[in-house]
Design a protein around this motif. Structure first.
Motif: not given
Length: 377
Positions: A253-278
């Motif tokens: 909570g409280g992270e900058p908008q662009f960090v939230q956008e990163y999370a919306a891609y990398y952490k979402s199984t509907k978008r970009g989550f991959h277990p090998r990705a750092i």
């Protein structure tokens, strides 16, 4: 202990504390989402033999228009890299080729693979690869980036493509996404075999690690961060392995908008989550910024000329200034394409936002037979 010694000790502690705070700024979730990861070392990977599965393990659907196969190749430092080759079905003759990598902290099953498959649908033989020390590629320790070695990774990818019988080795270009955009430009500056280079949502990792976002880091803050990194090396040496921080993009909570956008891609199984990705599942080593802070990537960007550069960035991306600065420093021929309303991660996976028509036009024009003979002179 006398007052002078006590004051000096306090001053040293204050410096280390300031360095720790600045290190978190420089290498935290904001830098293409993470230069920090868990304190447990990642699993080892073989240097010469990589066990690559046959299953479709991408974050995007498989295209029926291209053939796909997993391959390996070795860079100049003897590190074995894992990659995916995408080739247009029913193609004949020697074709132009593209090597593609990024984003920073991603794997070939994410953005670079999507770009590679799509450009293969458009007539190119493409290679999406995991950089050294990441994904399925070799290299120890894990989760390390290097301005030198990762630049070499692009040239090694060119080596591989140029040895394929289906590829015209005089018609090879590269695409770098996010932090690998800076690596791609650096590779093109030194490797004259690269006839055209495009970047998408480009980060200059050496600049952001050295100077912070929007060059906001002061000389004192930089010195404090380097002090903390230097002390971290003692801890790593004593432990016998590099330390890593918290898993990337675990938002509180409280992270900058662009960090939230990163999370919306990398952490979402509907978008970009991959277990090998750092950025999805781990993080970089704590000392990862060291070489970037002392080795500017884009010092010779003007020497890419007369080979062409295409820089693509989102209008609303927090990172837009990296491409704008690179464009000013580059020599002609060059082009900066700003995508209206797009943020940084929109150019990772949004098919209706990524300008594939423009990329196709750029490479078709500049990888024509004989188009760049003067460039290699």
């Amino acid at each position: 202990m006398n007052n002078h010694s006590e004051n000096q000790l306090q001053a040293n502690e204050d410096l280390l504390s300031a360095g720790r705070r600045q290190l978190l700024k420089l290498t935290g979730t904001g830098i293409a989402a993470a230069c920090m990861a868990s304190a447990i070392a990642a699993p080892a990977a073989a240097e010469t033999t990589l066990n690559l599965g046959d299953s479709w393990d991408k974050t995007f659907p498989r295209s029926e228009k291209v053939e796909h196969k997993k391959v390996t190749f070795t860079n100049r430092y003897g590190i074995t890299l894992a990659a995916d080759v995408y080739q247009p079905k029913n193609a004949s003759g020697k074709l132009p080729a593209l090597a593609i990598s990024g984003a920073f902290g991603a794997v070939k099953e994410q953005s670079s693979g999507l770009y590679a498959q799509t450009m293969a649908e458009r007539g190119f033989i493409t290679l999406a690869f995991d950089p050294s020390y990441t994904g399925e590629s070799g290299g120890e320790p894990r989760n390390v980036a290097s301005p030198d070695i990762n630049t070499e990774d692009f040239s090694a990818a060119v080596d591989f493509l140029g040895l394929l019988p289906e590829v015209d080795r005089e018609r090879i270009g590269i695409i770098g996404i996010c932090g690998w955009g800076g690596m791609a430009l650096n590779a093109a500056a030194v490797d004259k075999r690269i006839k055209a280079v495009a970047t998408s949502t480009m980060y200059d990792m050496s600049r952001v690690m050295s100077n912070g976002y929007n060059d906001s880091t002061t000389k004192k803050q930089r010195s404090a961060a380097l002090e903390q990194l230097s002390q971290q090396r003692w801890q790593d040496a004593e432990a016998g392995k590099p330390a890593l921080g918290p898993v990337s993009l675990e938002l509180k909570g409280g992270e900058p908008q662009f960090v939230q956008e990163y999370a919306a891609y990398y952490k979402s199984t509907k978008r970009g989550f991959h277990p090998r990705a750092i950025n999805s599942n781990s993080a970089w080593t704590m000392t990862n910024p060291l070489s970037f802070m002392n080795m500017p990537l884009l010092s010779y960007i003007d020497e890419i000329s007369p080979r062409p550069i295409l820089l693509i960035h989102g209008e609303k991306a927090h990172s837009r200034y990296f491409s704008e600065t690179a464009y000013k420093a580059a020599a002609e021929p060059k082009e900066l394409l700003i995508i209206k309303d797009a943020n940084h991660v929109d150019l990772y996976d949004q098919i209706d936002v990524i300008p594939f028509d423009k990329l196709t036009e750029f490479f078709e024009k500049n990888l024509l037979p004989g188009a760049n003979k003067k460039a290699s002179a």
